[in-house]
Every structure is written in structure tokens, then in C-alpha cells.
Design a protein around this motif. Structure first.
Motif, PDB file in Angstrom:
ATOM      1  N   UNK A   1      -6.227   3.931   0.873  1.00 39.94           N
ATOM      2  CA  UNK A   1      -6.113   5.270   1.455  1.00 39.94           C
ATOM      3  C   UNK A   1      -4.933   5.253   2.429  1.00 39.94           C
ATOM      4  N   UNK A   2      -3.886   5.972   2.042  1.00 43.87           N
ATOM      5  CA  UNK A   2      -2.724   6.112   2.917  1.00 43.87           C
ATOM      6  C   UNK A   2      -2.085   7.448   2.565  1.00 43.87           C
ATOM      7  N   UNK A   3      -1.712   8.208   3.570  1.00 42.88           N
ATOM      8  CA  UNK A   3      -1.081   9.500   3.289  1.00 42.88           C
ATOM      9  C   UNK A   3       0.347   9.265   2.809  1.00 42.88           C
ATOM     10  N   UNK A   4       0.870  10.223   2.061  1.00 42.99           N
ATOM     11  CA  UNK A   4       2.238  10.107   1.558  1.00 42.99           C
ATOM     12  C   UNK A   4       3.228  10.047   2.715  1.00 42.99           C
ATOM     13  N   UNK A   5       3.005  10.838   3.754  1.00 44.32           N
ATOM     14  CA  UNK A   5       3.949  10.823   4.891  1.00 44.32           C
ATOM     15  C   UNK A   5       3.942   9.455   5.584  1.00 44.32           C
ATOM     16  N   UNK A   6       2.767   8.855   5.722  1.00 43.53           N
ATOM     17  CA  UNK A   6       2.672   7.515   6.327  1.00 43.53           C
ATOM     18  C   UNK A   6       3.359   6.489   5.420  1.00 43.53           C
ATOM     19  N   UNK A   7       3.134   6.597   4.108  1.00 52.30           N
ATOM     20  CA  UNK A   7       3.733   5.661   3.151  1.00 52.30           C
ATOM     21  C   UNK A   7       5.259   5.744   3.198  1.00 52.30           C
TER      22      UNK A   7
ATOM     23  N   UNK B   1       0.841  -1.214   0.000  1.00 51.16           N
ATOM     24  CA  UNK B   1       0.000   0.000   0.000  1.00 51.16           C
ATOM     25  C   UNK B   1       0.868   1.253   0.000  1.00 51.16           C
ATOM     26  N   UNK B   2       1.962   1.212   0.749  1.00 47.95           N
ATOM     27  CA  UNK B   2       2.878   2.362   0.797  1.00 47.95           C
ATOM     28  C   UNK B   2       3.516   2.585  -0.574  1.00 47.95           C
ATOM     29  N   UNK B   3       3.913   1.497  -1.234  1.00 48.92           N
ATOM     30  CA  UNK B   3       4.481   1.603  -2.582  1.00 48.92           C
ATOM     31  C   UNK B   3       3.456   2.197  -3.549  1.00 48.92           C
ATOM     32  N   UNK B   4       2.212   1.746  -3.440  1.00 50.98           N
ATOM     33  CA  UNK B   4       1.140   2.251  -4.301  1.00 50.98           C
ATOM     34  C   UNK B   4       0.972   3.758  -4.108  1.00 50.98           C
ATOM     35  N   UNK B   5       0.976   4.188  -2.845  1.00 49.66           N
ATOM     36  CA  UNK B   5       0.805   5.609  -2.520  1.00 49.66           C
ATOM     37  C   UNK B   5       1.983   6.435  -3.040  1.00 49.66           C
ATOM     38  N   UNK B   6       3.203   5.958  -2.796  1.00 48.34           N
ATOM     39  CA  UNK B   6       4.404   6.668  -3.250  1.00 48.34           C
ATOM     40  C   UNK B   6       4.406   6.762  -4.778  1.00 48.34           C
ATOM     41  N   UNK B   7       4.061   5.664  -5.441  1.00 49.85           N
ATOM     42  CA  UNK B   7       4.048   5.633  -6.899  1.00 49.85           C
ATOM     43  C   UNK B   7       3.008   6.611  -7.452  1.00 49.85           C
ATOM     44  N   UNK B   8       1.839   6.641  -6.838  1.00 50.16           N
ATOM     45  CA  UNK B   8       0.766   7.539  -7.284  1.00 50.16           C
ATOM     46  C   UNK B   8       1.194   9.005  -7.140  1.00 50.16           C
ATOM     47  N   UNK B   9       1.852   9.323  -6.028  1.00 52.82           N
ATOM     48  CA  UNK B   9       2.314  10.699  -5.809  1.00 52.82           C
ATOM     49  C   UNK B   9       3.478  11.054  -6.742  1.00 52.82           C
TER      50      UNK B   9
ATOM     51  N   UNK C   1      -0.713  -5.953  -5.442  1.00 53.13           N
ATOM     52  CA  UNK C   1      -0.415  -4.740  -6.201  1.00 53.13           C
ATOM     53  C   UNK C   1       0.638  -5.009  -7.275  1.00 53.13           C
ATOM     54  N   UNK C   2       0.524  -4.279  -8.375  1.00 46.55           N
ATOM     55  CA  UNK C   2       1.477  -4.402  -9.482  1.00 46.55           C
ATOM     56  C   UNK C   2       2.215  -3.079  -9.680  1.00 46.55           C
ATOM     57  N   UNK C   3       3.508  -3.184  -9.961  1.00 40.63           N
ATOM     58  CA  UNK C   3       4.344  -1.994 -10.166  1.00 40.63           C
ATOM     59  C   UNK C   3       5.282  -2.217 -11.337  1.00 40.63           C
ATOM     60  N   UNK C   4       5.694  -1.129 -11.960  1.00 41.17           N
ATOM     61  CA  UNK C   4       6.695  -1.194 -13.028  1.00 41.17           C
ATOM     62  C   UNK C   4       7.995  -0.567 -12.543  1.00 41.17           C
ATOM     63  N   UNK C   5       9.101  -1.243 -12.847  1.00 41.11           N
ATOM     64  CA  UNK C   5      10.426  -0.692 -12.571  1.00 41.11           C
ATOM     65  C   UNK C   5      11.292  -0.940 -13.813  1.00 41.11           C
TER      66      UNK C   5
ATOM     67  N   UNK D   1      11.071   9.852  -4.765  1.00 40.21           N
ATOM     68  CA  UNK D   1       9.972   8.891  -4.615  1.00 40.21           C
ATOM     69  C   UNK D   1      10.216   7.656  -5.481  1.00 40.21           C
ATOM     70  N   UNK D   2      10.652   7.868  -6.717  1.00 39.70           N
ATOM     71  CA  UNK D   2      10.947   6.716  -7.576  1.00 39.70           C
ATOM     72  C   UNK D   2      12.141   5.924  -7.046  1.00 39.70           C
ATOM     73  N   UNK D   3      13.104   6.616  -6.448  1.00 38.35           N
ATOM     74  CA  UNK D   3      14.272   5.933  -5.881  1.00 38.35           C
ATOM     75  C   UNK D   3      13.846   4.996  -4.746  1.00 38.35           C
ATOM     76  N   UNK D   4      13.024   5.503  -3.809  1.00 34.80           N
ATOM     77  CA  UNK D   4      12.645   4.637  -2.672  1.00 34.80           C
ATOM     78  C   UNK D   4      11.713   3.520  -3.132  1.00 34.80           C
ATOM     79  N   UNK D   5      10.922   3.771  -4.175  1.00 38.33           N
ATOM     80  CA  UNK D   5      10.064   2.710  -4.732  1.00 38.33           C
ATOM     81  C   UNK D   5      10.941   1.583  -5.277  1.00 38.33           C
TER      82      UNK D   5
END
Length: 153
Positions: free
Chosen positions: A103-109, A11-19, A73-77, A29-33
Motif C-alpha cells: 500500500x503506497x500512494x502514487x504521489x508517495x511512490x 514498493x514505489x516501482x510496484x505502485x508506479x507500474x500498477x498505475x 519484487x519483479x518487473x519487466x523492462x 510513469x514507464x519512463x521513471x520506472x
């Protein structure tokens, strides 16, 4: 790592990726993802699904991205050379790979991800800002006004 922790990371990855997709400077953000997904792959907690053509070709050249599954969840790298040799190419992006909403805030993610990858923010540098070589000190306020007449006799 138990399932709830993996779900929170996903969920945190999803939130970071969306932001990151809308951030003015998304590099961090892409680095930590990427760091998080690589660590999950190394720990066998994420799976490489295959390769996709990117929706956003670089410099008009078609390129591929690696599709990774973390929990539901699915992600691209970016893929490695090895990925091209070992994985099946899935062609164009498949709309069936849709992530569940969360639903997760960016700071929480970021907090969840930083904890997982053991990332410490770098202390801000205490160097003084460099002055431009074009800088010209103002003479305002340094001149006498009105100028006094000097007698040259």
C-alpha cells in the motif's frame, strides 16, 4: 543504500507500474520506472533474472521483455541486444513471479523515485497557445442591429 531504502524503492516501482498499466497517458510513469531500474542495475542493487515472452505482442509479433528483480519484487523492462546474448530465455510468463502486495500512494511512490533518480519536473512552458489556422473570428456583437438604412442620395 540500506535494505529499507531499497525496499521503499521497490514498493514505489510496484505502485508506479500498477498505475501505469491503467493510466490514460502512462509514458512518464514507464519512463521513471525504466530510469530507476537501470540505475539500480548499474549500482548492482537489482538483478537481471532472464527474458520472458510478453503477454501483449506488438503488432501480432511475439517479443521478449527483460525480467528484473528488485528486493522481493519483479518487473519487466525492454531488453537490450546484449541481454539476448547473455541471458537465458525463460519462455512464457511464469505465474510464480508474483509481487507482494503493498500500500503506497502514487504521489508517495513518485516522490521516492524522483528523489532516488534525482529527477526534477520541467517547468511548464510559458508560450502562448497557438491559434488554429482554421480559426475565424466571430462577427457576433460587432454588427449593428437592426441595420440602419444609409441614404445613397
Amino acid at each position: 543504500m540500506h535494505n529499507q531504502q531499497l525496499r521503499d524503492i521497490a514498493k514505489a516501482l510496484y505502485t508506479v507500474n500498477r498505475h501505469a498499466k491503467t493510466a490514460p497517458e502512462p509514458q512518464h510513469l514507464y519512463y521513471i520506472k525504466k530510469e530507476t531500474i537501470n540505475r539500480l542495475l548499474n549500482e548492482k542493487k537489482a538483478n537481471k533474472v532472464g527474458l520472458h515472452f510478453s503477454d501483449h505482442p506488438k503488432f501480432s509479433n511475439q517479443h521478449s521483455t527483460l525480467l528484473v528483480k528488485v528486493d522481493d519484487y519483479y518487473f519487466h523492462i525492454p531488453p537490450s541486444k546484449k541481454d539476448f546474448q547473455q541471458l537465458k530465455h525463460l519462455g512464457t510468463l511464469d505465474e510464480n513471479y508474483r509481487n507482494p502486495q503493498c500500500k503506497m500512494s502514487l504521489s508517495q511512490a513518485k516522490k521516492v523515485i524522483y528523489e532516488y533518480i534525482d529527477w526534477k519536473p520541467q517547468a511548464p512552458s510559458t508560450t502562448t497557445p497557438k491559434k488554429s489556422s482554421y480559426y475565424t473570428p466571430s462577427s457576433l456583437g460587432k454588427m449593428e442591429w437592426p441595420p440602419r438604412r444609409k441614404s445613397h442620395r
